[in-house]
Motif scaffolding. Structure first.
Motif, PDB file in Angstrom:
ATOM      1  N   LYS A 190       0.830  -1.210   0.000  1.00  0.00           N
ATOM      2  CA  LYS A 190       0.000   0.000   0.000  1.00  0.00           C
ATOM      3  C   LYS A 190       0.867   1.264   0.000  1.00  0.00           C
ATOM      4  N   MET A 191       2.096   1.165   0.523  1.00  0.00           N
ATOM      5  CA  MET A 191       2.992   2.322   0.481  1.00  0.00           C
ATOM      6  C   MET A 191       3.480   2.600  -0.934  1.00  0.00           C
ATOM      7  N   ILE A 192       3.773   1.525  -1.657  1.00  0.00           N
ATOM      8  CA  ILE A 192       4.431   1.671  -2.957  1.00  0.00           C
ATOM      9  C   ILE A 192       3.449   1.706  -4.098  1.00  0.00           C
ATOM     10  N   PHE A 241      -0.220   1.887  -3.933  1.00  0.00           N
ATOM     11  CA  PHE A 241      -1.606   2.207  -3.593  1.00  0.00           C
ATOM     12  C   PHE A 241      -2.337   2.590  -4.872  1.00  0.00           C
TER      13      PHE A 241
END
Lengths: 336, 336
Positions: free
Chosen positions: A278-280, A282
């Motif tokens: 989800k950080m990279i 999303f």
């Protein structure tokens, strides 16, 4: 000479009270504009809801309808279930919405088993609504695994720059250690290797995370899960010809350097992989259920009840989910 | 008129077989070049090891030595312990190295308690070596918390663009749920709020992670830790005037949007925060022990035994760790 028909994909609308309906409207518009050249999406949803959302967002409410999935020769809507949906409000959990979301999946599974669709793409459902409707699955992954009689399956999150597969997913934090075994970890290694081979067109390099901080630091922390359960699974996979390394500390598996050097990461629990994905990626990552007889992908986000029916949801993840199945071998089996 | 003397910082050399010695050599060179204008680093280490490493890397082996920490008026080395270090080899765990690493910390703590240094910065130690030497601390954080008699303390990882504090740290995965309590979570919220107030110069916005996937999704997953333990702690902190939100799902706490909107994240377990910090701020993040009578920071990386004594280690994290204490209020107390 006609070109062969494109493979049909069932796209389930998800919880009607979430962002699924508007994402399907965006999908139909994009399909009409010619954005999907290697598949033919068929929305398994409720016309009544699609029309309400279209009206609210000022979008056209004319959709190509098909009476049965196998009849679709262009992107279309297959109207599955409208019962009790008049009262549905955006952002509210309800048994009616849960039941509808279940029915979309049920019909998509039937269509896949009948050969009418060559893959399934799912918009997000709400697990509370699903349970309120009496369907006790932790999530899509387990529902499809059971109904499609998969002997072994696992969830994978995929984007071109990060891919994680999961030994456990939608279970409580405390239940995870009891669900780890060399057999299950080996299964996930096999499924991950096979999927990434097809997507990448070569043998992938896999990293396997440990469970404890610092992967247990030689049993200083934790119950020795790394030595007892994970390391033997990795060694056995390597002996089967899989390029796997681990167990490594979870917090070293996603550094920029590790992401350059490895094609995929096998994670022991949900947040171990969902945090970095989800950080990279999303809004770009796609959820895949590996091990099913037909490819099944889904968006990487939830129902987003807080912004449902407002036209704010980004359709990027759904579009990516629609494009991915063609890259998995299952789609070589064209729909009739 | 003389300017007031700069506050002294004890910089412990860490495990002699790791990258600590070469990082200290870089630090001394940088200090000599005038890179640290608001503090005066004093390396608590072993001259014999620093000389061997300097020789190996072709670096100058002349260091300003002080007989006692309070005597330092410029960056210098305080020679703590050389017993049994002749046999130390880079990258190997040994009780002698563990004992030396412990002694550096022990002397730094004594110097802090005596007021000779205004803060402590630690290079990485090897927990196995520490245990082999008979010192049964899970890590630096617990050692300093006990020896400096902190009533309450927690670990924080800090970089200007990501900050995480931890309710639990170096314990096995399975032990985490039993260590969560509203009181402990409230303690970490207080310590985090106080530290970020000093660093940021304003009231920070804090996010608090849940424990289970999707923060338990209203108790669908897990043992209800979110409702029983975390939510009450957040509500109590808000009532005390802390700007805290949560519990939120761990995988939504570090998205680009969340990182723009919040100043810090309270994490329930080690990897929940270490995964994102190492992704975003590898080699930049600083470890801080909050709640001690003197600020104590450390590098965010391990001993890196695989590259020790080769001159490859990036001193960025150590330099950041040396610069951070001056931004915490404790350093207003200048060393005599």
């Amino acid at each position: 000479m006609n070109s062969p028909p494109l493979p049909r994909l069932a796209v389930t609308m998800g919880d009607p009270a979430g962002v699924g309906p508007e994402l399907c409207l965006r999908l139909l518009a994009a399909a009409e504009a010619g954005e999907f050249t290697d598949c033919l999406p068929v929305v398994f949803g409720s016309i009544a809801v699609l029309e309400r959302v279209a009206d609210r967002l000022g979008l056209p409410r004319r959709f190509p309808l098909v009476a049965e999935p196998a009849a679709a020769t262009a992107a279309a809507v297959y109207d599955v279930c409208g019962d009790g949906l008049e009262a549905i409000k955006p952002g509210l959990v309800s048994p009616a919405a849960g039941e509808a979301a279940y029915q979309y999946c049920d019909r998509a599974i039937a269509a896949a088993l009948a050969g009418s669709v060559a893959g399934i793409v799912t918009a997000p459902l709400n697990k509370e609504a699903l349970q309120a409707a009496g369907h006790h699955y932790p999530g899509h992954t387990e529902l499809f695994a059971e109904r499609l009689a998969a002997e072994r399956s696992c969830m994978m999150q995929y984007a071109d720059d990060i891919a994680c597969s999961f030994v456990t997913t939608h279970v409580g934090y405390a239940e995870v250690p009891g669900l780890l075994s060399p057999a299950r970890i080996g299964e996930v290694l096999d499924l991950t290797d096979a999927a990434l081979r097809r997507i990448r067109g070569r043998a992938p390099r896999l990293l396997v995370c440990g469970l404890n901080p610092h992967a247990g630091e030689h049993s200083l922390f934790g119950g020795g899960e790394e030595e007892r359960l994970i390391a033997p699974a990795v060694a056995a996979a390597v002996a089967r010809g899989i390029d796997a390394t681990g167990p490594v500390p979870g917090d070293t598996a996603f550094t920029p350097r590790a992401r350059r050097e490895y094609d995929g990461v096998v994670c022991m629990y949900h947040d171990q992989g969902h945090i970095p994905v989800k950080m990279i990626a999303f809004d770009r990552a796609v959820n895949i259920t590996l091990g099913l007889p037909v490819p099944r992908t889904s968006v990487d986000h939830g129902t987003a009840f807080d912004i449902a029916w407002q036209g704010l949801a980004d359709p990027g993840s759904l579009f990516a989910a629609v494009r991915l199945p063609a890259r998995l071998a299952g789609l070589a089996v064209k729909a009739p």
